[in-house]
Design a protein around this motif. Structure first.
Motif, short mmCIF file in Angstrom:
data_model
loop_
_atom_site.label_atom_id
_atom_site.label_comp_id
_atom_site.label_asym_id
_atom_site.label_seq_id
_atom_site.Cartn_x
_atom_site.Cartn_y
_atom_site.Cartn_z
N UNK A 86 0.82 -1.22 0.00
CA UNK A 86 0.00 0.00 0.00
C UNK A 86 0.85 1.26 0.00
N UNK A 87 2.06 1.16 0.54
CA UNK A 87 2.96 2.31 0.55
C UNK A 87 3.56 2.56 -0.83
N UNK A 88 3.61 1.52 -1.65
CA UNK A 88 4.18 1.62 -2.99
C UNK A 88 3.10 1.89 -4.03
N UNK A 89 1.97 1.17 -3.89
CA UNK A 89 0.89 1.24 -4.87
C UNK A 89 0.29 2.64 -4.91
N UNK A 90 0.32 3.26 -6.05
CA UNK A 90 -0.21 4.61 -6.20
C UNK A 90 0.84 5.69 -5.99
N UNK A 91 1.79 5.42 -5.11
CA UNK A 91 2.84 6.40 -4.84
C UNK A 91 4.05 6.19 -5.75
N UNK A 92 4.52 4.95 -5.85
CA UNK A 92 5.71 4.67 -6.67
C UNK A 92 5.38 3.89 -7.93
N UNK A 93 4.34 3.06 -7.87
CA UNK A 93 3.87 2.33 -9.05
C UNK A 93 2.37 2.57 -9.18
N UNK A 94 1.96 3.19 -10.28
CA UNK A 94 0.54 3.50 -10.50
C UNK A 94 0.03 2.74 -11.70
#
Length: 351
Positions: A86-94
């Motif tokens: 959840x920390x990566x999804x949307x922030x670093x990989x969209x």
């Protein structure tokens, strides 16, 4: 170029009432910083399953990730917990999905949907996030963004909704954007505008893009490299010029030959690949494309071909590249169609 993402020997199956579906069967590729990689193939080839695994969006109830690694900045995200993802999804990989209406919340104003990620991942206040949402809508080409930010998805056209989805994907300046058939539901004119918008966004932000499509023609002006998938495997990979000017796998020939061009007339029959993709609950022995390949050799029915090196940037998994195989050239009809397509698409700039 530095590798941002590495997928290594990924194998994914789904447990279904009909048996175990081997959806992804040993896929490997990498994504460099700032490049666009197109993953191309018919429906059911494993494109979306592969990228859903990167996003951590596969259903836990019936998915088996049987082997492989997905290394993002050197860390295997397959081992991440949902909280870490959840920390990566949307922030670093969209991700930009095919149908914007199913990926947008019909009960929320589009401004709030853009602001959601900004507040969660970037710590902006509601007022700051609203201003940023207006700025993003303006950037993706939506007129009167101050007014539109207060509207709901049903008040936008299909092309405008897809621009909103792109704005959401861009909101947190991600390193990677995965675009899953982002233009399939749009007409040709809007499709071209969305593709141009994505190129502009990449130029502005320096992000990397994985572009999924069933249509090789769509990627001619977008991709740096192309991976062709069939029956859960990558059968050819190379630069966009490698794939368009020197394709080696008969399946790639079929996809290229199936591209419609402006020269087509009613009396001319459009090339189609015969047959249908195999049932992946029981994948065929040898080369999965052999039953549909009129150039198939006897060995194709017995042994799976390895990836043969064509050049430093170009590899293809076909026994036709073996030194003892008969020489088979790209059919003239397909070559003519490719030349016609590229001339029209790129204004004759390609030589």
């Amino acid at each position: 170029m530095s590798k941002l993402l590495e997928v290594k020997d990924l194998q994914i199956s789904f447990n279904t009432y009909g048996g175990e579906v081997q959806a992804v069967r040993g896929v490997s590729f990498d994504l460099n910083k700032g490049e666009t990689l197109a993953i191309v193939g018919e429906s059911g080839s494993g494109k979306s399953v592969t990228t859903s695994a990167i996003m951590g969006l596969l259903p836990k109830s019936n998915t088996q990730i049987k082997n492989g690694e997905i290394l993002y900045k050197g860390k295997d995200i397959l081992k991440f917990s949902e909280k870490e993802m959840q920390k990566i999804r949307g922030k670093e990989i969209s991700m930009v999905f095919q149908d914007p209406m199913s990926s947008l919340n019909p009960t929320m104003k589009v401004g709030n949907q853009i602001a959601e990620g900004l507040i969660k991942h970037r710590g902006l206040s509601k007022a700051e996030a609203k201003e940023k949402a207006i700025e993003l809508l303006r950037k993706v080409g939506i007129p009167k963004p101050e007014l539109r930010v207060k509207q709901y998805p049903h008040q936008f056209s299909g092309g405008m909704r897809q621009r909103v989805v792109i704005a959401i994907a861009l909101a947190c300046n991600p390193e990677i954007i995965i675009a899953d058939e982002p233009t399939t539901a749009l007409d040709v004119t809007i499709q071209a505008q969305i593709l141009e918008l994505m190129k502009e966004m990449q130029k502005d932000t320096g992000c990397s893009i994985i572009f999924i499509t069933h249509d090789l023609g769509v990627v001619a002006n977008v991709a740096d490299r192309v991976a062709v998938m069939y029956a859960g495997k990558i059968v050819e990979v190379g630069t966009v010029d490698d794939i368009f000017y020197n394709p080696k796998h008969p399946y790639t020939w079929g996809l290229l030959g199936s591209m419609p061009t402006l020269d087509d007339n009613e009396s001319e029959e459009l090339y189609t690949i015969p047959g249908t993709p195999p049932d992946l609950t029981n994948p065929p022995k040898g080369d999965a494309f052999a039953p549909r390949n009129k150039y198939a050799l006897e060995i194709d029915t017995m042994y799976e071909p390895p990836m043969f090196k064509v050049s430093d940037t170009h590899y293809a998994a076909t026994w036709l590249l073996h030194e003892n195989a008969p020489k088979v050239e790209l059919p003239d009809a397909i070559k003519k169609r490719i030349d016609s397509f590229l001339t029209k698409q790129q204004g004759g700039n390609k030589q």
